[in-house]
Each structure stands twice: as structure tokens, then as C-alpha cells.
Design a protein around this motif. Structure first.
Motif, PDB file in Angstrom:
ATOM      1  N   THR A 157     -48.088  -2.103   7.802  1.00  0.00           N
ATOM      2  CA  THR A 157     -47.716  -2.310   6.331  1.00  0.00           C
ATOM      3  C   THR A 157     -46.665  -3.531   6.205  1.00  0.00           C
ATOM      4  OG1 THR A 157     -46.576  -1.268   4.788  1.00  0.00           O
ATOM      5  CG2 THR A 157     -45.517  -0.831   6.901  1.00  0.00           C
ATOM      6  N   HIS A 158     -47.102  -3.918   4.948  1.00  0.00           N
ATOM      7  CA  HIS A 158     -46.080  -5.024   4.829  1.00  0.00           C
ATOM      8  C   HIS A 158     -44.958  -4.671   3.899  1.00  0.00           C
ATOM      9  CE1 HIS A 158     -48.792  -8.437   6.005  1.00  0.00           C
ATOM     10  NE2 HIS A 158     -49.607  -7.588   5.696  1.00  0.00           N
ATOM     11  N   ASP A 159     -44.671  -3.336   3.696  1.00  0.00           N
ATOM     12  CA  ASP A 159     -43.539  -2.758   2.973  1.00  0.00           C
ATOM     13  C   ASP A 159     -42.334  -2.650   3.829  1.00  0.00           C
ATOM     14  OD1 ASP A 159     -41.853  -1.108   1.544  1.00  0.00           O
ATOM     15  OD2 ASP A 159     -43.619   0.002   0.464  1.00  0.00           O
ATOM     16  N   THR A 160     -41.318  -3.536   3.565  1.00  0.00           N
ATOM     17  CA  THR A 160     -39.828  -3.593   4.422  1.00  0.00           C
ATOM     18  C   THR A 160     -39.348  -2.244   4.276  1.00  0.00           C
ATOM     19  OG1 THR A 160     -38.862  -4.444   2.554  1.00  0.00           O
ATOM     20  CG2 THR A 160     -39.853  -6.162   3.906  1.00  0.00           C
ATOM     21  N   SER A 161     -39.573  -1.326   3.576  1.00  0.00           N
ATOM     22  CA  SER A 161     -38.909   0.075   3.572  1.00  0.00           C
ATOM     23  C   SER A 161     -39.166   0.732   4.871  1.00  0.00           C
ATOM     24  CB  SER A 161     -39.179   0.881   2.296  1.00  0.00           C
ATOM     25  OG  SER A 161     -40.501   1.153   2.321  1.00  0.00           O
ATOM     26  N   CYS A 162     -40.454   0.345   5.390  1.00  0.00           N
ATOM     27  CA  CYS A 162     -40.904   1.223   6.466  1.00  0.00           C
ATOM     28  C   CYS A 162     -40.194   0.749   7.898  1.00  0.00           C
ATOM     29  CB  CYS A 162     -42.248   0.748   6.902  1.00  0.00           C
ATOM     30  SG  CYS A 162     -43.107   2.026   8.316  1.00  0.00           S
ATOM     31  N   GLY A 163     -39.536  -0.653   7.689  1.00  0.00           N
ATOM     32  CA  GLY A 163     -38.707  -0.781   8.875  1.00  0.00           C
ATOM     33  C   GLY A 163     -39.365  -1.688  10.118  1.00  0.00           C
ATOM     34  N   SER A 164     -40.747  -1.533   9.999  1.00  0.00           N
ATOM     35  CA  SER A 164     -41.320  -2.273  11.009  1.00  0.00           C
ATOM     36  C   SER A 164     -43.067  -2.570  10.450  1.00  0.00           C
ATOM     37  CB  SER A 164     -41.765  -1.370  12.343  1.00  0.00           C
ATOM     38  OG  SER A 164     -42.641  -0.254  11.860  1.00  0.00           O
TER      39      SER A 164
END
Length: 218
Positions: A157-164
Motif C-alpha cells: 500500500t502507498h497509504d501512510t496510515s498503514c505504517g509500512s
């Protein structure tokens, strides 16, 4: 494709993935961040041999079967006009690697369906021809990302909320996740499951982090 055309495309494709001017490095040289087609890929997966060794026989069989199904399914899209006729739409890009999205497949509620990939990736050769490299599978927020191959492949994922960047099985269900599967036979693919394509060909790219990467970019 004839062997001579394969050799020609191989040379063109090497130029394509190196078009940014960043030199390819040996696969053993791990990069803290790699960039492919303008997107940042933080974290690298373990080598395929290691991932295969840690998988169960059932997982290895499932991954092999899935790859074979995807490869067979993509044969009908090798000619770009056929992909367009099937509903795939090119995302405007100045890069040689071009992502095509299929809006209908993105809304069908199916995840990791070999016969209905959410996207395709084509490469434009130096001669202007388009060659299919592989498929992109996506899952929307709230959907489960299937992992039949266990550790053999990971969604990202490129969603920073995932943290990785790499997503562990069952993690980050509130993010948009994706998986590239490289099926082309015009170059040697060392790892069909790895992101990005440069790594799939056995090379790592050293580059600085691009702060403008989209959270929904494939």
C-alpha cells in the motif's frame, strides 16, 4: 514472439526501466527505498528462495497454480487494443511503464481473480511498441486481501496510515492495497511477485524518497 524480437525487446526494456538514468544494481544490494514508474517502494521482500522455503507445500502449490492461471488469462491482453476493448483504460503518464485500470473489475467485489485483474502494466519500447508485463490486483478499503501463497507474496500500500509499504496478512484493512504479478516472457523474471519491476528482473535501484507519491498509485 520470435527469439529475435524477444532479444530486441529485452534490450529496449532494459533501457525502459533505466530511463530515469538510475543505474541498476545487483539484486544482493538491498535498497532502503526503490522507485518504479514514479512511485516509492520502501522495504524489500526477502529473496524468493527464502520465501519459498518458509512456505508450506500447500502454499507453494497455491502460488504456482495462481501464477499459471494469471499467465494464461493475460494472453488475451498481449495486444494493447484488445486490453482497451476489454475495458482497460491507460493512466496518463510520461513514463515508459504504463498502468491500465479496469473500472468494472475494480467494482466487481472479487479479489485476486486471475480472470479479472483490476489493472495491467505495459512497457513502451524505444520503437514505440507496447508490451504487456503483467497484472495488477487491488482490494478496496474494507476488503480482504487474499494470501493463498502465505509468505511467497505480499500485498502493498502507498497509504501512510498503514505504517509500512508491505502489508502483513490481515493488516491495514482500511487501506487500498495492491499486488503486481509479472508474467512477461520477453525478459527473465527472477521474482514474479516482487515490487517493483526492476526488482523482478533481479536489480535494485538506489534512489531518494519521493514525497509526492499517491496513496492510490499502483
Amino acid at each position: 514472439m520470435t527469439s529475435s524480437l524477444r532479444r530486441s525487446f529485452h534490450i529496449s526494456l532494459i533501457a525502459t526501466v533505466a530511463v530515469s538514468g538510475v543505474a541498476l544494481a545487483p539484486a544482493a544490494a538491498t535498497a532502503s527505498a526503490a522507485v518504479d514508474s514514479g512511485h516509492v517502494h520502501h522495504e524489500m521482500s526477502a529473496p524468493l528462495k527464502q520465501r519459498m522455503a518458509s512456505a508450506t507445500p500447500k502454499q507453494r502449490k497455491a502460488a504456482a497454480s495462481l501464477l499459471a492461471q494469471i499467465t494464461k488469462s493475460l494472453l488475451r491482453f498481449e495486444d494493447e487494443p484488445d486490453a482497451v476493448a476489454a475495458g482497460f483504460v491507460a493512466r496518463p503518464s510520461g513514463n515508459r511503464l504504463i498502468h491500465y485500470r479496469n473500472p468494472r473489475n475494480r467494482r466487481d467485489g472479487q479479489a485476486l481473480d486471475p480472470n479479472a485483474p483490476e489493472g495491467l502494466v505495459f512497457a513502451r519500447t524505444t520503437g514505440g511498441e507496447l508490451r504487456l508485463l503483467g497484472a495488477v490486483f487491488t482490494v478496496q478499503r474494507g476488503e480482504t486481501a487474499p494470501t493463498p501463497g502465505g509468505p511467497i507474496f505480499q500485498w502493498h500500500t502507498h497509504d501512510t496510515s498503514c505504517g509500512s509499504f508491505l502489508v502483513e496478512p490481515g493488516a491495514c484493512p482500511s487501506t487500498f492495497r495492491m499486488l503486481h504479478v509479472w508474467t512477461t516472457d520477453v525478459v527473465t523474471i527472477a521474482d514474479p511477485w516482487i515490487q517493483p519491476f526492476r526488482m523482478a528482473m533481479g536489480g535494485a535501484v538506489h534512489h531518494s524518497i519521493n514525497p509526492n507519491s499517491s496513496s492510490r498509485a499502483a
